[in-house]
Write a protein that holds these residues in place. Structure first.
Motif, PDB file in Angstrom:
ATOM      1  N   GLY A 193      -0.702  22.849   3.403  1.00  0.00           N
ATOM      2  CA  GLY A 193      -1.324  23.118   4.706  1.00  0.00           C
ATOM      3  C   GLY A 193      -2.783  22.730   4.801  1.00  0.00           C
ATOM      4  O   GLY A 193      -3.408  22.941   5.836  1.00  0.00           O
ATOM      5  N   ARG A 194      -3.362  22.184   3.739  1.00  0.00           N
ATOM      6  CA  ARG A 194      -4.777  21.790   3.806  1.00  0.00           C
ATOM      7  C   ARG A 194      -4.929  20.298   3.512  1.00  0.00           C
ATOM      8  O   ARG A 194      -4.231  19.756   2.640  1.00  0.00           O
ATOM      9  CB  ARG A 194      -5.606  22.595   2.795  1.00  0.00           C
ATOM     10  N   TRP A 195      -5.828  19.672   4.250  1.00  0.00           N
ATOM     11  CA  TRP A 195      -6.098  18.262   4.007  1.00  0.00           C
ATOM     12  C   TRP A 195      -6.879  18.108   2.710  1.00  0.00           C
ATOM     13  O   TRP A 195      -7.580  19.024   2.286  1.00  0.00           O
ATOM     14  CB  TRP A 195      -6.932  17.671   5.154  1.00  0.00           C
ATOM     15  N   PHE A 196      -6.759  16.920   2.112  1.00  0.00           N
ATOM     16  CA  PHE A 196      -7.639  16.616   0.981  1.00  0.00           C
ATOM     17  C   PHE A 196      -8.092  15.165   1.066  1.00  0.00           C
ATOM     18  O   PHE A 196      -7.425  14.319   1.675  1.00  0.00           O
ATOM     19  CB  PHE A 196      -6.979  16.904  -0.375  1.00  0.00           C
ATOM     20  N   GLY A 197      -9.234  14.932   0.476  1.00  0.00           N
ATOM     21  CA  GLY A 197      -9.785  13.575   0.458  1.00  0.00           C
ATOM     22  C   GLY A 197     -11.018  13.568  -0.429  1.00  0.00           C
ATOM     23  O   GLY A 197     -11.289  14.556  -1.126  1.00  0.00           O
ATOM     24  N   ARG A 198     -11.759  12.464  -0.411  1.00  0.00           N
ATOM     25  CA  ARG A 198     -12.934  12.370  -1.288  1.00  0.00           C
ATOM     26  C   ARG A 198     -14.187  11.991  -0.502  1.00  0.00           C
ATOM     27  O   ARG A 198     -14.118  11.275   0.490  1.00  0.00           O
ATOM     28  CB  ARG A 198     -12.693  11.315  -2.383  1.00  0.00           C
ATOM     29  N   PHE A 222      -9.780  20.743   2.809  1.00  0.00           N
ATOM     30  CA  PHE A 222     -10.402  21.242   4.039  1.00  0.00           C
ATOM     31  C   PHE A 222      -9.380  21.482   5.140  1.00  0.00           C
ATOM     32  O   PHE A 222      -8.260  20.981   5.101  1.00  0.00           O
ATOM     33  CB  PHE A 222     -11.490  20.272   4.515  1.00  0.00           C
ATOM     34  N   ALA A 223      -9.826  22.272   6.138  1.00  0.00           N
ATOM     35  CA  ALA A 223      -8.995  22.567   7.314  1.00  0.00           C
ATOM     36  C   ALA A 223      -9.522  21.765   8.485  1.00  0.00           C
ATOM     37  O   ALA A 223     -10.690  21.348   8.484  1.00  0.00           O
ATOM     38  CB  ALA A 223      -9.079  24.060   7.619  1.00  0.00           C
ATOM     39  N   GLY A 224      -8.686  21.578   9.510  1.00  0.00           N
ATOM     40  CA  GLY A 224      -9.152  20.881  10.716  1.00  0.00           C
ATOM     41  C   GLY A 224      -8.110  19.924  11.234  1.00  0.00           C
ATOM     42  O   GLY A 224      -7.043  19.776  10.662  1.00  0.00           O
ATOM     43  N   PRO A 252       0.833  -1.211   0.000  1.00  0.00           N
ATOM     44  CA  PRO A 252       0.000   0.000   0.000  1.00  0.00           C
ATOM     45  C   PRO A 252       0.864   1.257   0.000  1.00  0.00           C
ATOM     46  O   PRO A 252       1.932   1.276   0.613  1.00  0.00           O
ATOM     47  CB  PRO A 252      -0.778  -0.093   1.308  1.00  0.00           C
ATOM     48  N   THR A 253       0.405   2.275  -0.701  1.00  0.00           N
ATOM     49  CA  THR A 253       1.147   3.543  -0.712  1.00  0.00           C
ATOM     50  C   THR A 253       0.310   4.668  -0.120  1.00  0.00           C
ATOM     51  O   THR A 253       0.662   5.825  -0.218  1.00  0.00           O
ATOM     52  CB  THR A 253       1.540   3.922  -2.161  1.00  0.00           C
ATOM     53  N   GLY A 254      -0.816   4.335   0.481  1.00  0.00           N
ATOM     54  CA  GLY A 254      -1.692   5.353   1.058  1.00  0.00           C
ATOM     55  C   GLY A 254      -2.983   4.685   1.481  1.00  0.00           C
ATOM     56  O   GLY A 254      -3.080   3.452   1.466  1.00  0.00           O
ATOM     57  N   LYS A 272      -2.197  15.740   2.697  1.00  0.00           N
ATOM     58  CA  LYS A 272      -2.176  17.165   3.029  1.00  0.00           C
ATOM     59  C   LYS A 272      -1.317  17.872   1.993  1.00  0.00           C
ATOM     60  O   LYS A 272      -0.239  17.362   1.632  1.00  0.00           O
ATOM     61  CB  LYS A 272      -1.573  17.353   4.421  1.00  0.00           C
ATOM     62  N   ARG A 273      -1.792  19.000   1.494  1.00  0.00           N
ATOM     63  CA  ARG A 273      -1.033  19.765   0.504  1.00  0.00           C
ATOM     64  C   ARG A 273      -1.199  21.236   0.820  1.00  0.00           C
ATOM     65  O   ARG A 273      -2.312  21.693   1.070  1.00  0.00           O
ATOM     66  CB  ARG A 273      -1.567  19.459  -0.908  1.00  0.00           C
TER      67      ARG A 273
END
Ligand code: SF4
Length: 417
Positions: A368-373, A382-384, A119-121, A365-366
């Protein structure tokens, strides 16, 4: 599919004690995994090969393997064009690579199927059916990847369990025509497979790609509705909005058939996300036929449309028998019109997410902000407070055609399934 194949080969090499290098010039083996499904990707592969040639001429000492869809049953022409390539391997013919490199004994003859990718993520692709039997007139895939062959369900489950053990939370089950899973063996179908995977602890989500409308049965759609871990997301390539063009493409269905599938999905899951692929400028496409594609997009309102200009693929029926008679500038104009419409529709669909809370699997995270789906496969920045691999609730504050923006909901807790 190519990403999954590369990961599989990397897993096999890893098992033999090989390690990846940062620079090509430090490598003793370079495998270039190619895609020729569109002209542009083929040109990129050829250009990359040119760079490899220069490196070799400058003294870089690596063996070079070309793998993937560029390689057909006969490789004489490729050998003539690229004499500096040491070995050509058809898609997933991993054993040939090991044989050619004199590593066959080390593999114990069992490279496939028991070398599972590392796995890579938190997300991973898992091929479940190889090849395609459909022979659409424009497509090279059946000639390069062969007939449909389903993998054993227990072996897939073992691979998914291995991935989940390594931290994967979401798997995407892959096939050129993924709902054809099991048709060649008469064994379990895609619905049965997803049900079998559903009880794996810590696996949070299951997706599947790519759908072929004719193979999509009510039973499979019901499985998506009834299995909580299966995301309500469908990528169903329609390829064109005109029945006449679909016939020239030999897609095997009509627009009324396609519409019926979409209606069935929406009747069971009104909020399901549906995306599609669509070709512009196919052989003989008239203005009126292209207009039918735009009308279909207005009617169905797909969440996303992957548009592509037709380019003849040597060896296909269309390349041999049909005239590529839509001028390049007309193809470009049509693609542009399609993309404009797509952007308008995607924006309006995404705006409906503003003010809602969505379940997001955190992928990274990119800046300073998280990312996902989201479950519907929308990209969210998003932030948090959270961490990669967590499933969190995100309050959506802004939306564009391409992504959503938000902040983790105050009361959001990591969701461990
Ligand atoms: Fe190619 Fe897809 Fe048609 Fe198969 S179903 S021939 S992969 S376009």
């Amino acid at each position: 599919m190519n990403v999954a194949d590369s990961a599989k080969l990397a897993a096999g090499l890893d098992r033999l004690g090989w390690t990846a290098t940062e620079e090509v010039t430090d490598a003793s083996l370079v495998v270039l995994n190619t895609c020729v499904v569109r002209e542009r990707s083929e040109l990129r592969a050829v250009s990359r090969l040119g760079r490899m040639k220069v490196l070799k001429q400058k003294g870089a000492d690596f063996r070079l393997v070309v793998m993937g869809c560029m390689v057909g049953p006969r490789d004489d022409e490729l050998r003539r064009r690229f004499p500096y390539v040491d070995h050509f391997a058809r898609p997933q013919h991993f054993e040939g690579i090991f044989d050619a490199l004199g590593l066959a004994e080390d593999t114990g003859g069992e490279f496939w199927p028991t070398s599972f990718p590392a796995p890579t993520g938190p997300t991973a692709y898992v091929p479940i059916i190889e090849g395609c039997d459909k022979f659409c007139t424009y497509c090279i895939v059946p000639f390069r990847r062969g007939r449909e062959r389903s993998r054993d369900m227990h072996e897939i489950r073992e691979e998914v369990a291995h991935l989940v053990h390594g931290g994967v939370r979401e798997v995407t089950l892959l096939g050129q025509t993924v709902e054809a899973y099991g048709l060649d063996t008469g064994g379990p179908d895609l619905g049965d497979l997803m049900e079998s995977l559903s009880d794996l602890p810590n696996l949070a989500r299951i997706r599947f790609l790519t759908s072929y409308p004719k193979n999509m049965t009510p039973k499979i759609i019901e499985a998506v509705r009834d299995l909580p871990k299966v995301c309500e997301f469908f990528n169903i390539p329609v390829q064109h909005g005109s029945d006449a063009v679909l016939e020239r493409m030999r897609r095997g269905y009509t627009i009324p058939d396609f519409r019926e599938k979409v209606e069935l999905i929406r009747s069971m899951m009104p909020r399901a996300s549906i995306t599609t692929d669509l070709i512009v400028g196919f052989c003989g496409e008239t203005d009126a036929e292209f207009a039918e594609s735009l009308t279909l997009l207005e009617e169905i309102r797909f969440d996303k449309v992957h548009g592509a200009m037709y380019s003849p693929r040597p060896g296909t029926y269309a390349a041999r028998k049909l005239a590529d008679d839509v001028p390049p500038e007309v193809k470009k104009e049509r693609l542009h019109a399609l993309e404009e419409l797509e952007e308008r529709i995607s924006t309006s669909l995404n705006l409906a997410y503003e003010g809602t809370e969505q379940e997001v699997l955190v992928e990274g995270k990119r800046d300073g902000r998280w990312f996902g789906r989201t479950r519907s496969n929308k990209l969210v920045h998003f932030a948090g407070e959270t961490a990669v691999g967590e499933v969190v609730q995100v309050r959506i504050e802004r939306a564009s055609a391409w992504s959503l923006q938000g902040t983790t909901a105050d009361d959001a807790l990591p969701l461990i399934i």
